[in-house]
Design an enzyme around this catalytic site. Structure first.
Site, PDB file in Angstrom:
ATOM      1  N   LEU A 133      18.989  -8.057  36.625  1.00 22.15           N
ATOM      2  CA  LEU A 133      19.835  -7.648  35.990  1.00 22.15           C
ATOM      3  C   LEU A 133      21.241  -7.827  36.727  1.00 22.15           C
ATOM      4  CD1 LEU A 133      18.510  -4.287  34.609  1.00 22.15           C
ATOM      5  CD2 LEU A 133      18.485  -6.501  33.226  1.00 22.15           C
ATOM      6  N   ASP A 134      22.302  -8.048  35.921  1.00 20.24           N
ATOM      7  CA  ASP A 134      23.709  -8.128  36.398  1.00 20.24           C
ATOM      8  C   ASP A 134      24.150  -6.631  37.053  1.00 20.24           C
ATOM      9  OD1 ASP A 134      24.090 -10.661  35.103  1.00 20.24           O
ATOM     10  OD2 ASP A 134      25.060  -9.774  33.259  1.00 20.24           O
ATOM     11  N   MET A 135      25.174  -6.724  38.078  1.00 24.62           N
ATOM     12  CA  MET A 135      25.284  -5.464  38.757  1.00 24.62           C
ATOM     13  C   MET A 135      25.603  -4.463  37.740  1.00 24.62           C
ATOM     14  SD  MET A 135      28.760  -5.299  41.190  1.00 24.62           S
ATOM     15  CE  MET A 135      29.005  -3.516  41.758  1.00 24.62           C
TER      16      MET A 135
END
Length: 299
Positions: A133-135
């Protein structure tokens, strides 16, 4: 589970074990090669070469235990474990947390936290990410505990056999209450560019969506991914004129005053256990920052 076991049926008698492992047990060439080199592939309790010719009722056992290490420092960081067994661990990643160390983020990542957890619980594992997942995106991430589980689940991911569900809070009202966005996503070749665009030069990308709740000037939308391109949901929703709240890359920069990250949460995973094939349905409730924004929009 520390071993894979299989008894050879009559129809495979006379076949080489390498062919059997690939065709019947669906193991990758890389997995077979590594296990064979470590002498972890046994027939009737004896290590064999990969040109071994099988006989009916031969008992094949493959040890999944392998001494491995990663150049990642374990760190004591709380993690929200949603599910765990001998093969996998699924965690609910909080927002603003990087999944794996990078040049910019050497510590404080989910991988640092997981390695500490494995060490504290006496589990000889490294971090094998099945999903990412993105940050700034919160939610469920699958981590495999051994090479076999990672191989099985990665293959399931490629075959679109893992159901990935997200909740996004978007600006405005979707034209249709449910539908499918089928638009190619492309990354322009510009130095330092992170942003993706809808462009015919890109890869086919498919997102199914459904409006869960209609608010004054916003929709809470469930998104089901059929493909898994970088920033896919963010690009697709923005392309319809409904960027996600807080998404300053694909929406309005002033959104950062409303919520300091994109209001996107990976809330659901449906998939089968790599060993037992038992169906798993895992859910993670919305984090507090999105809940608070929802209440404001309702009010």
């Amino acid at each position: 589970m520390s071993t894979l076991e299989k008894s050879v049926e009559k129809g495979f008698e006379g076949r080489k074990i390498r062919e059997y492992l690939k065709e019947e047990m669906k193991l990758s060439s890389r997995f077979i090669r590594g296990a064979a080199m470590d002498k972890r592939i046994l027939v009737n309790n004896t290590p064999v070469r990969m040109n071994y010719v099988l006989k009916e009722n031969d008992n094949i056992s493959i040890s999944l235990k392998k001494k491995e290490s990663q150049n990642i420092e374990p760190e004591k960081i709380d993690i929200d474990i949603v599910y765990e067994d001998s093969e996998i661990i699924v965690v609910n990643k909080r927002p603003n947390m990087v999944v794996h160390p990078t040049k910019r983020y050497q510590s404080g990542t989910l991988a640092n936290a997981l390695l500490y957890y494995f060490k504290e619980t006496n589990q000889d594992c490294i971090v094998r990410l099945v999903s990412r997942l993105d940050m700034d995106t919160s939610g469920l991430i699958i981590i495999a505990k051994n090479q076999y589980a990672h191989m099985e689940l990665s293959n399931n991911m490629q075959q679109n056999e893992i159901d990935k569900r997200y909740l996004a809070l978007v600006h405005g009202h979707m034209e249709e209450m449910e539908g499918t966005i089928d638009k190619p996503i492309y990354r322009p070749e510009l130095e330092g560019n992170m942003k993706r665009v809808v462009d015919e030069r890109g890869q086919r990308s498919i997102t199914h969506y459904k409006v869960i709740e209609r608010l004054k000037d916003a929709d809470l939308v469930e998104c089901l991914l059929e493909t898994g391109r970088t920033h896919q949901i963010r690009v697709h929703l923005s392309s319809l004129g409904h960027p996600i709240y807080g998404d300053t890359l694909y929406g309005d920069e002033s959104d950062s005053e409303i919520i300091p990250r994109q209001a996107l949460h990976a809330y659901g995973l449906n998939f089968k256990s790599p060993r037992t094939k038992k169906p798993l349905e895992l859910r993670a409730e919305l984090p507090n920052d999105i809940k608070e924004l929802l209440e404001k929009l309702r009010g």
